[in-house]
Design a protein around this motif. Structure first.
Motif, PDB file in Angstrom:
ATOM      1  N   MET A 171       0.911  -1.243   0.135  1.00 22.64           N
ATOM      2  CA  MET A 171      -0.122  -0.195   0.131  1.00 22.64           C
ATOM      3  C   MET A 171       0.642   1.224   0.010  1.00 22.64           C
ATOM      4  SD  MET A 171      -3.158  -0.368   2.575  1.00 22.64           S
ATOM      5  CE  MET A 171      -4.199  -1.752   2.554  1.00 22.64           C
ATOM      6  N   ALA A 172       0.582   2.078  -0.790  1.00 19.94           N
ATOM      7  CA  ALA A 172       1.131   3.595  -0.853  1.00 19.94           C
ATOM      8  C   ALA A 172       0.719   4.366   0.212  1.00 19.94           C
ATOM      9  CB  ALA A 172       1.016   4.000  -2.262  1.00 19.94           C
ATOM     10  N   THR A 173       1.491   5.378   0.686  1.00 26.15           N
ATOM     11  CA  THR A 173       1.357   6.218   1.715  1.00 26.15           C
ATOM     12  C   THR A 173       0.914   7.433   0.997  1.00 26.15           C
ATOM     13  OG1 THR A 173       2.865   5.262   3.407  1.00 26.15           O
ATOM     14  CG2 THR A 173       1.861   7.721   3.698  1.00 26.15           C
ATOM     15  N   ILE A 174      -0.294   8.192   1.295  1.00 23.44           N
ATOM     16  CA  ILE A 174      -0.644   9.630   0.670  1.00 23.44           C
ATOM     17  C   ILE A 174      -0.504  10.462   1.880  1.00 23.44           C
ATOM     18  CG2 ILE A 174      -2.482  10.760  -0.583  1.00 23.44           C
ATOM     19  CD1 ILE A 174      -3.620   7.776  -1.223  1.00 23.44           C
ATOM     20  N   ARG A 175       0.185  11.574   1.591  1.00 26.69           N
ATOM     21  CA  ARG A 175       0.056  12.694   2.430  1.00 26.69           C
ATOM     22  C   ARG A 175      -0.962  13.606   2.033  1.00 26.69           C
ATOM     23  NH1 ARG A 175       6.528  13.486   2.282  1.00 26.69           N
ATOM     24  NH2 ARG A 175       7.186  11.408   3.173  1.00 26.69           N
ATOM     25  N   ILE A 176      -1.734  13.923   3.133  1.00 24.87           N
ATOM     26  CA  ILE A 176      -2.972  14.932   2.858  1.00 24.87           C
ATOM     27  C   ILE A 176      -2.733  16.449   3.268  1.00 24.87           C
ATOM     28  CG2 ILE A 176      -5.336  14.953   3.699  1.00 24.87           C
ATOM     29  CD1 ILE A 176      -4.746  12.429   1.987  1.00 24.87           C
ATOM     30  N   PRO A 177      -2.799  17.263   2.475  1.00 18.60           N
ATOM     31  CA  PRO A 177      -2.679  18.629   3.012  1.00 18.60           C
ATOM     32  C   PRO A 177      -3.820  19.118   3.671  1.00 18.60           C
ATOM     33  CG  PRO A 177      -3.843  18.524   0.625  1.00 18.60           C
ATOM     34  CD  PRO A 177      -3.530  16.906   0.964  1.00 18.60           C
ATOM     35  N   PRO A 178      -3.458  20.092   4.624  1.00 19.73           N
ATOM     36  CA  PRO A 178      -4.431  20.581   5.740  1.00 19.73           C
ATOM     37  C   PRO A 178      -5.691  21.003   4.938  1.00 19.73           C
ATOM     38  CG  PRO A 178      -2.281  21.625   6.038  1.00 19.73           C
ATOM     39  CD  PRO A 178      -2.429  20.926   4.659  1.00 19.73           C
ATOM     40  N   VAL A 179      -6.021  21.489   3.919  1.00 21.18           N
ATOM     41  CA  VAL A 179      -7.107  21.786   3.186  1.00 21.18           C
ATOM     42  C   VAL A 179      -7.970  20.440   2.980  1.00 21.18           C
ATOM     43  CG1 VAL A 179      -6.512  21.584   0.736  1.00 21.18           C
ATOM     44  CG2 VAL A 179      -8.556  23.324   1.532  1.00 21.18           C
ATOM     45  N   LEU A 180      -7.488  19.168   2.620  1.00 18.54           N
ATOM     46  CA  LEU A 180      -8.307  18.134   2.481  1.00 18.54           C
ATOM     47  C   LEU A 180      -8.535  17.333   3.729  1.00 18.54           C
ATOM     48  CD1 LEU A 180      -7.029  16.706  -0.727  1.00 18.54           C
ATOM     49  CD2 LEU A 180      -9.200  17.873  -0.421  1.00 18.54           C
ATOM     50  N   ARG A 181      -7.890  17.672   4.941  1.00 21.96           N
ATOM     51  CA  ARG A 181      -7.805  16.880   6.264  1.00 21.96           C
ATOM     52  C   ARG A 181      -9.233  16.664   6.855  1.00 21.96           C
ATOM     53  NH1 ARG A 181      -2.114  18.850   8.480  1.00 21.96           N
ATOM     54  NH2 ARG A 181      -0.951  17.857   6.951  1.00 21.96           N
ATOM     55  N   PRO A 182      -9.914  17.598   6.766  1.00 24.45           N
ATOM     56  CA  PRO A 182     -11.393  17.248   7.274  1.00 24.45           C
ATOM     57  C   PRO A 182     -12.076  16.352   6.310  1.00 24.45           C
ATOM     58  CG  PRO A 182     -10.959  19.877   7.016  1.00 24.45           C
ATOM     59  CD  PRO A 182      -9.951  18.928   6.363  1.00 24.45           C
ATOM     60  N   ALA A 183     -11.960  16.117   5.288  1.00 18.84           N
ATOM     61  CA  ALA A 183     -12.435  15.250   4.196  1.00 18.84           C
ATOM     62  C   ALA A 183     -11.986  13.806   4.655  1.00 18.84           C
ATOM     63  CB  ALA A 183     -12.286  15.288   2.830  1.00 18.84           C
ATOM     64  N   VAL A 184     -10.904  13.437   5.466  1.00 20.50           N
ATOM     65  CA  VAL A 184     -10.232  12.504   5.573  1.00 20.50           C
ATOM     66  C   VAL A 184     -10.325  12.064   7.153  1.00 20.50           C
ATOM     67  CG1 VAL A 184      -9.206  12.146   3.364  1.00 20.50           C
ATOM     68  CG2 VAL A 184      -7.856  13.153   5.668  1.00 20.50           C
ATOM     69  N   GLY A 185     -11.182  12.723   7.744  1.00 22.01           N
ATOM     70  CA  GLY A 185     -11.278  12.550   9.342  1.00 22.01           C
ATOM     71  C   GLY A 185      -9.892  13.248   9.925  1.00 22.01           C
ATOM     72  N   GLY A 186      -9.203  14.213   9.396  1.00 20.96           N
ATOM     73  CA  GLY A 186      -8.313  15.045  10.091  1.00 20.96           C
ATOM     74  C   GLY A 186      -6.840  14.122   9.906  1.00 20.96           C
ATOM     75  N   GLU A 224      -1.895  11.461   6.951  1.00 22.44           N
ATOM     76  CA  GLU A 224      -1.395  10.572   5.905  1.00 22.44           C
ATOM     77  C   GLU A 224      -2.615   9.335   5.838  1.00 22.44           C
ATOM     78  OE1 GLU A 224       3.439  10.676   6.189  1.00 22.44           O
ATOM     79  OE2 GLU A 224       2.273   8.957   6.983  1.00 22.44           O
ATOM     80  N   VAL A 225      -2.855   8.816   4.929  1.00 19.22           N
ATOM     81  CA  VAL A 225      -3.829   7.549   4.785  1.00 19.22           C
ATOM     82  C   VAL A 225      -3.048   6.476   4.009  1.00 19.22           C
ATOM     83  CG1 VAL A 225      -5.864   8.811   4.995  1.00 19.22           C
ATOM     84  CG2 VAL A 225      -5.041   8.665   2.772  1.00 19.22           C
ATOM     85  N   VAL A 226      -3.430   5.342   3.918  1.00 19.88           N
ATOM     86  CA  VAL A 226      -2.810   4.399   3.067  1.00 19.88           C
ATOM     87  C   VAL A 226      -3.768   3.833   1.940  1.00 19.88           C
ATOM     88  CG1 VAL A 226      -0.924   3.724   4.609  1.00 19.88           C
ATOM     89  CG2 VAL A 226      -3.012   2.587   4.429  1.00 19.88           C
ATOM     90  N   ALA A 227      -3.503   3.616   0.851  1.00 17.47           N
ATOM     91  CA  ALA A 227      -4.381   3.397  -0.339  1.00 17.47           C
ATOM     92  C   ALA A 227      -3.595   2.179  -1.196  1.00 17.47           C
ATOM     93  CB  ALA A 227      -4.966   4.249  -1.135  1.00 17.47           C
ATOM     94  N   GLU A 228      -4.305   1.252  -1.883  1.00 15.21           N
ATOM     95  CA  GLU A 228      -3.888   0.301  -2.797  1.00 15.21           C
ATOM     96  C   GLU A 228      -3.952   0.558  -4.246  1.00 15.21           C
ATOM     97  OE1 GLU A 228      -3.703  -3.937  -2.418  1.00 15.21           O
ATOM     98  OE2 GLU A 228      -4.550  -3.855  -0.475  1.00 15.21           O
TER      99      GLU A 228
END
Length: 92
Positions: free
Chosen positions: A1-16, A19-23
């Motif tokens: 799985m790759a790690t995705i770094r989330i910018p502050p502007v998108l963090r509310p959309a990913v539960g704060g 970083e998230v992981v996705a395949e």
């Protein structure tokens, strides 16, 4: 799985999360997996045509994917994607 770094502007959309992981085998598949997990991110990342939104830059291990193979750029399990919204504005 790759790690995705989330910018502050998108963090509310990913539960704060920062970083998230996705395949996925390529950048497009990884980002699609992200938008399936967090549907609010889709309009921010992809345009109506399915390509990257023109105001979003995506980097794979510090390389802009637009100068690589775009959404078809291969992604390995230890790779890292960074999503950076383009900044604009200022006074005339």
């Amino acid at each position: 799985m790759a790690t995705i770094r989330i910018p502050p502007v998108l963090r509310p959309a990913v539960g704060g999360e920062r970083e998230v992981v996705a395949e996925g085998a390529d950048v497009g598949a990884v980002l699609t997996a992200l938008t399936e997990q967090h549907p609010e991110t889709k309009a921010q990342i992809f345009g109506a045509d399915g390509d990257l939104n023109r105001y979003v830059n995506v980097y794979l291990n510090d390389e802009d994917v637009r100068v690589l193979d775009g959404l078809q750029t291969a992604v390995g399990a230890s790779d890292s994607l960074v999503i950076l919204p383009a900044m604009a504005g200022g006074a005339a």
